[in-house]
Enzyme design. Structure first.
Site, short mmCIF file in Angstrom:
data_model
loop_
_atom_site.label_atom_id
_atom_site.label_comp_id
_atom_site.label_asym_id
_atom_site.label_seq_id
_atom_site.Cartn_x
_atom_site.Cartn_y
_atom_site.Cartn_z
N ILE A 1 77.19 7.24 -24.58
CA ILE A 1 77.19 7.21 -23.15
C ILE A 1 76.56 5.98 -22.52
O ILE A 1 75.11 5.69 -23.13
CB ILE A 1 76.28 8.77 -23.26
CG1 ILE A 1 77.19 9.87 -23.65
CG2 ILE A 1 76.15 9.18 -21.48
CD1 ILE A 1 76.00 11.08 -23.89
N CYS A 2 77.42 5.56 -21.76
CA CYS A 2 76.85 5.07 -20.72
C CYS A 2 76.06 4.97 -19.69
O CYS A 2 74.50 4.08 -19.92
CB CYS A 2 77.83 4.21 -20.15
SG CYS A 2 77.51 3.07 -18.18
N PHE A 3 75.87 5.98 -18.75
CA PHE A 3 74.31 6.16 -18.64
C PHE A 3 72.91 6.55 -18.89
O PHE A 3 71.80 6.76 -18.86
CB PHE A 3 74.33 7.05 -17.40
CG PHE A 3 74.90 6.59 -16.91
CD1 PHE A 3 74.46 6.11 -15.13
CD2 PHE A 3 76.02 6.17 -16.52
CE1 PHE A 3 75.22 5.25 -13.58
CE2 PHE A 3 77.19 5.49 -14.48
CZ PHE A 3 76.59 5.63 -14.28
N LYS B 1 68.66 4.99 -13.69
CA LYS B 1 69.79 4.51 -13.65
C LYS B 1 70.22 4.99 -12.66
O LYS B 1 71.12 6.48 -12.84
CB LYS B 1 70.39 4.09 -14.81
CG LYS B 1 72.27 3.17 -15.17
CD LYS B 1 72.42 2.88 -16.75
CE LYS B 1 74.02 2.25 -15.99
NZ LYS B 1 74.26 2.13 -17.67
N ALA C 1 81.04 5.43 -23.04
CA ALA C 1 81.71 6.25 -21.90
C ALA C 1 80.61 6.77 -21.17
O ALA C 1 79.98 6.63 -20.76
CB ALA C 1 82.25 7.42 -23.42
#
Length: 272
Positions: A143-145, A159, A81
């Protein structure tokens, strides 16, 4: 003479429209109606996008998403996400048969990341590829990050660009989030944790892993300048030129129809 590809600069659009747009661009390119295309866009309202295969039940707090005034959308690409708020977003569409496209997803991701790095260099920003360490079992996050993937972009090991790629019926679609400023507290409100202690511990750890690009470089850059730099980075790495493109009324109608029939539908949003 260099090939000529399309550049779309579309400003801020609704989350469902953004995802429908990316899907329609892949369709039109597959059908030979348009050449490869690089697109820049934003989000209004802010959107929480989940990956195509990502589970939402027990992971995403739907009430919190609504209370913040955000909209949930499911991407046609994989990954975890992402909260799309104060950011610049890009998408890139190209046929797998194009001689510029490596055969593997990882190598294609690396090449696109080289274009992004070239763009950052034109802005005077030094950045690197991420080379992830082996993950421990059970360390996955929604969570993507939270964690960089192969060849995503980092500054000082944080990132700053998260990208996801999909290949469907011969066409590669990659899109990525470039947060300008990041509100991690707001982001973490949108997920379900076992308890507050786990949430707070994960939030503290997150601060050392990801950042908005302006927060790290301690200055702001006009969006038009950023878009030009990234466009020039892609042109340099892929040895092409870009021509600006605007959708016809008929093309917009197709995008809106797809947004309504697919990306706004509960059964698609919460299919997993």
């Amino acid at each position: 003479m260099a090939d000529q590809w399309l550049l779309l600069d579309q400003g801020k659009l609704e989350p469902a429209i953004n995802m429908a747009m990316d899907e329609k661009l892949t369709d039109w390119h597959r059908e030979g109606k348009i050449p490869p295309v690089l697109r820049f866009y934003g989000w209004t309202p802010a959107g929480l996008s989940v990956g195509y295969f990502q589970r939402t039940k027990g992971k995403i707090d739907r009430d919190a998403v609504q209370q913040h005034g955000f909209e949930l959308v499911r991407r046609p690409t994989g990954g975890q996400a992402v909260l799309h708020d104060d950011e610049l977003t890009y998408s890139f569409v190209i046929s797998e048969e194009n001689e510029a496209v490596p055969q593997t997803i990882k190598e294609a991701h690396k090449l696109i990341s080289e274009a992004l790095l070239a763009g950052l260099a034109k802005l005077g920003i030094e950045a690197d590829f991420a080379i992830p360490e082996a993950k421990q079992a059970g360390s996955g996050t929604a969570i993507c990050f939270e964690e960089p993937s192969w060849y995503e972009i980092t500054i000082k090991n944080r990132k700053i660009i998260g990208s996801a790629q999909a290949r469907h019926r011969g066409v590669l679609l990659q899109h990525g989030s470039i947060p300008l400023h990041m509100n991690a507290t707001e982001l973490f409100d949108l997920f379900i944790f076992d308890n507050e202690r786990v949430k707070e511990r994960t939030l503290r750890a997150f601060g050392g892993k990801a950042s908005g690009i302006f927060d790290l470089i301690e200055r702001e850059i006009p969006l038009d300048e950023m878009k030009k730099a990234f466009r020039d980075g892609f042109a340099e790495v892929f040895d092409v030129s870009f021509v600006e493109y605007e959708l016809s009324d008929a093309e917009w109608a197709e995008v809106h129809a797809l947004a309504e029939s697919k990306f706004r539908q509960e059964e698609y949003l919460f299919s997993r």
